[in-house]
Enzyme design. Structure first.
Site, PDB file in Angstrom:
ATOM      1  CG  PHE A 304      45.242  43.166  40.229  1.00 34.68           C
ATOM      2  CD1 PHE A 304      44.413  41.882  40.209  1.00 34.68           C
ATOM      3  CD2 PHE A 304      46.503  43.281  40.732  1.00 34.68           C
ATOM      4  CE1 PHE A 304      44.905  40.895  40.634  1.00 34.68           C
ATOM      5  CE2 PHE A 304      46.964  42.054  41.557  1.00 34.68           C
ATOM      6  CZ  PHE A 304      46.298  40.895  41.360  1.00 34.68           C
ATOM      7  CG  ASP A 305      39.477  46.089  35.612  1.00 33.49           C
ATOM      8  OD1 ASP A 305      39.426  47.322  35.576  1.00 33.49           O
ATOM      9  OD2 ASP A 305      38.293  45.271  35.657  1.00 33.49           O
ATOM     10  CE  LYS A 306      37.661  51.023  41.211  1.00 32.13           C
ATOM     11  NZ  LYS A 306      36.122  50.559  41.731  1.00 32.13           N
ATOM     12  CB  THR A 307      34.861  47.705  38.156  1.00 33.90           C
ATOM     13  OG1 THR A 307      35.092  49.074  38.641  1.00 33.90           O
ATOM     14  CG2 THR A 307      33.737  47.197  38.209  1.00 33.90           C
ATOM     15  CE  LYS A 485      41.407  49.732  32.582  1.00 33.60           C
ATOM     16  NZ  LYS A 485      40.236  48.565  33.035  1.00 33.60           N
TER      17      LYS A 485
END
Length: 630
Positions: A304-307, A485
């Site tokens: 998952f990306d956070k923002t 990433k």
């Protein structure tokens, strides 16, 4: 194929069979001709299918049935010939009907596409075909009408049912400036919409096109089954010939041809894929094709990306800390005066908080210097204001400032240290609010068998670890650039994991492309995400990730069940023929029954899976607290 045409052949053949039986009682001489006629009526479409297959240099089911029918007629088994072709015709009609049902989700999308639009031209309302509306034209949409174009609300507000696009059952409130999509319904309100896309350029049209392609795309299992059937069918013909020569029993050989029809085996995979992809589309999840659905079912690591993914992507000011006699208002005022010259996302919550408190902030500072990755240095009112991280303050960093920054980061806040003329005066904490369903989604992924849930973020390790602790994420990789990433995804794949990457489809595009399955969130209105993502979630609802993976696993489970049903049926019938007791007609009846069972099993995927309530929904459903007053 229309319903009438679909059932015409079996209806006529069945009528002739019934007439033959009746003639056997009153006019026996007519019984055999009527039975032969029944076989011919039902057999002609089968012969045509066999001919087309042979011209394409393939040996299919139609050829097996054709040989069995002709052979039965030659040896005088007229009832067997009629029964085999009649049952095959019924099975084919039922296949058509049930397969059409599995595509009902796509049919529903197509039916939701509007055909006309009311456009304002020269001050008058003019009704025109929806695809003829030009970009920039204003469309009028009234209560109860379907939105005919993609566009932006120019005036008005309304509650809009967006189920055809997002899969959400509750209407969404839309106001001036919001986007609307063709195929959605204005349940309450009145809108004037400035058109951004019409006809084939709408989000709905792109979804329909993508679902059509996806339902035609073949999974690896389907490709294998088709290759298998190209060898299996000729093998059955050879087996029947050998059995006939050894036993000198033509009826046995013809029965083996009927028993060996791989119909259920061939249909077992595509019916599940079509139903699964259709169900997903109805739920606001676009799956690019069978291959990606099959891969999604094997995912055991999710990144998952956070923002904007785990969080809402809208930072808010959460903490104000003043040092050495300074007040909160003074700290916020100086910070806002500096951030007025910044375009960084963290500037917005500072400026919003200052405006909300009515603090005086000039439109722009006198001078601005941006330090990438650290913050901003501005001159305002003749004073030098520094707003940023510890590295930006350098030698001016005091123990109070350092401790405040550490404490804020440990609580999941992004710390902004504020210094005036080189002297720290306070700290500001900014946080991007976690999505309500984030923790539930991580738990659902673990429950579904996902081994690792990983956060891949460019944020600092302290903040990332704090967020991960709240959500229940297994592993954090922080401070990552887009290329980092990519390396993180490669590392997970090198461990033998099937990786799904979840992001917004733009900033995380490289990682989404490299992952085994790229899942783009909030794809509605984004043509790029709809066209390129392996799986596109039409909303930003995070629980759709677990739903998509769960549906993929259900679909693959149904595929495997169907394959076993088909194989067990053929094996059982084959044993019955060799041991005696299974005739040609009984074999065809059981064979067609297995085809229907396989299709009906696939159709179970069309049922909506029960979705757990989100925390917000659970809170809303709780009864209000009653307080007794003495």
């Amino acid at each position: 194929m229309s319903r009438v045409h679909r059932w015409a052949v079996p209806a006529l053949s069945g009528t002739l069979i019934a007439a033959s039986w009746l003639a056997g009682q009153v006019a026996p001489v007519a019984a055999d001709p009527l039975m032969i006629a029944a076989a011919v009526v039902a057999g002609i479409p089968v012969l045509r299918g066999a001919y087309r297959s042979l011209r394409a240099r393939t040996i299919g089911i139609d050829l097996l049935v054709s040989i069995a029918m002709i052979g039965a007629l030659v040896i005088g088994e007229y009832w067997e010939a009629a029964a085999v072709t009649f049952l095959f015709a019924i099975g084919h009609a039922l296949e058509d009907a049930t397969l059409a049902r599995t595509r009902s989700a796509l049919a529903g999308l197509i039916e939701s596409a509007p055909t006309t639009a009311t456009v304002l031209r020269h001050g008058e309302q003019v009704e025109v075909p929806a695809h003829q509306v030009g970009v920039g034209e204003v469309v009028v949409i009234k209560h109860g009408e379907t939105v005919p174009v993609d566009g932006t609300i120019a005036t008005g507000h309304a509650a809009i049912d967006e189920a055809s696009i997002t899969g959400e059952s509750m209407p969404a409130e839309r106001v001036e400036g919001d986007k609307v999509f063709a195929g959605t319904i204005v349940t309450d309100g009145f809108l004037q919409v400035s058109t951004t896309g019409a006809g084939a350029d709408t989000t709905l049209a792109r979804i329909i096109h993508r679902v059509e392609e996806a339902q035609e795309a073949k999974a690896r299992t389907q490709q294998f089954m088709e290759k298998f059937s190209t060898w299996y069918t000729p093998g059955i013909i050879v087996l029947a010939v050998v059995a006939g020569l050894i036993s000198r029993d033509v009826a046995l050989a013809l029965t083996l041809l009927v028993i060996g029809c791989p119909g259920a085996l061939v249909i077992s995979v595509p019916v599940a894929l079509v139903a699964g992809i259709g169900r997903a589309a109805r739920d606001g999840v676009l799956i690019k094709g069978g291959e990606f659905l099959e891969t999604a079912a094997k995912v055991d690591a999710v990144g998952f990306d956070k923002t904007g993914t785990l969080t809402e992507g809208r930072p808010e000011l959460t903490d104000l800390i003043a040092f050495d006699g300074w007040t909160d208002a003074e700290v916020l005022t100086w910070a806002a005066r500096a951030e007025a010259g910044s375009s960084h996302p963290l500037a917005a919550p500072v400026l919003a908080a200052a405006a909300e408190r009515g603090l005086p902030v000039p439109a722009v500072p006198d001078q601005v210097t941006t330090v990438p990755g650290q913050g901003i240095i501005a001159v305002a009112g003749g004073r030098t204001v520094t707003v940023g991280n510890r590295a930006l303050l350098g030698g001016s960093l005091t123990p109070d400032a350092d401790a405040s920054a550490t404490g804020l980061a440990g609580n999941g806040r992004t710390p902004l240290l504020v210094a005036l003329d080189g002297q720290p005066i306070g700290a500001i904490g900014v946080a991007d609010r976690l999505r309500d369903e984030a923790r539930d989604v991580v738990a659902a992924l673990h429950a579904a068998g996902v081994k690792r849930v990983v956060m891949l973020t460019g944020d600092t390790a302290e903040i990332a670890n704090a967020v991960a602790a709240q959500v229940g994420i297994d592993e954090v990789r922080a401070g990552l650039l887009p290329e980092d990433k990519l390396d993180a995804v490669r590392a997970l794949q090198a461990e033998g994991l099937k990786v799904a990457m979840v992001g917004d489809g733009v900033n995380d595009a490289p990682a989404l492309a490299l992952a085994d399955v790229g899942i783009a969130m909030g794809a509605a209105g984004s043509p790029l995400a709809v066209e390129t993502a392996d799986i596109a979630l039409m909303t930003s609802r995070l629980d759709k990730v677990a739903h998509a993976i769960g549906l993929a696993r259900r679909t693959i489970s149904v595929m495997r069940q169907n394959i076993w049903i088909a194989m067990i049926t053929v094996g059982t019938l084959l044993a019955g023929v060799l041991l005696g007791g299974v005739t040609m007609a009984i074999g065809m009846l059981v064979h067609e029954a297995s085809v229907i069972v396989v299709i009906l099993n696939g159709m179970r995927l069309l049922r909506a899976a029960r979705r757990p309530a989100t925390p917000a929904e659970q809170q809303a459903s709780r009864p209000a607290e009653v307080v007794a007053v003495a």
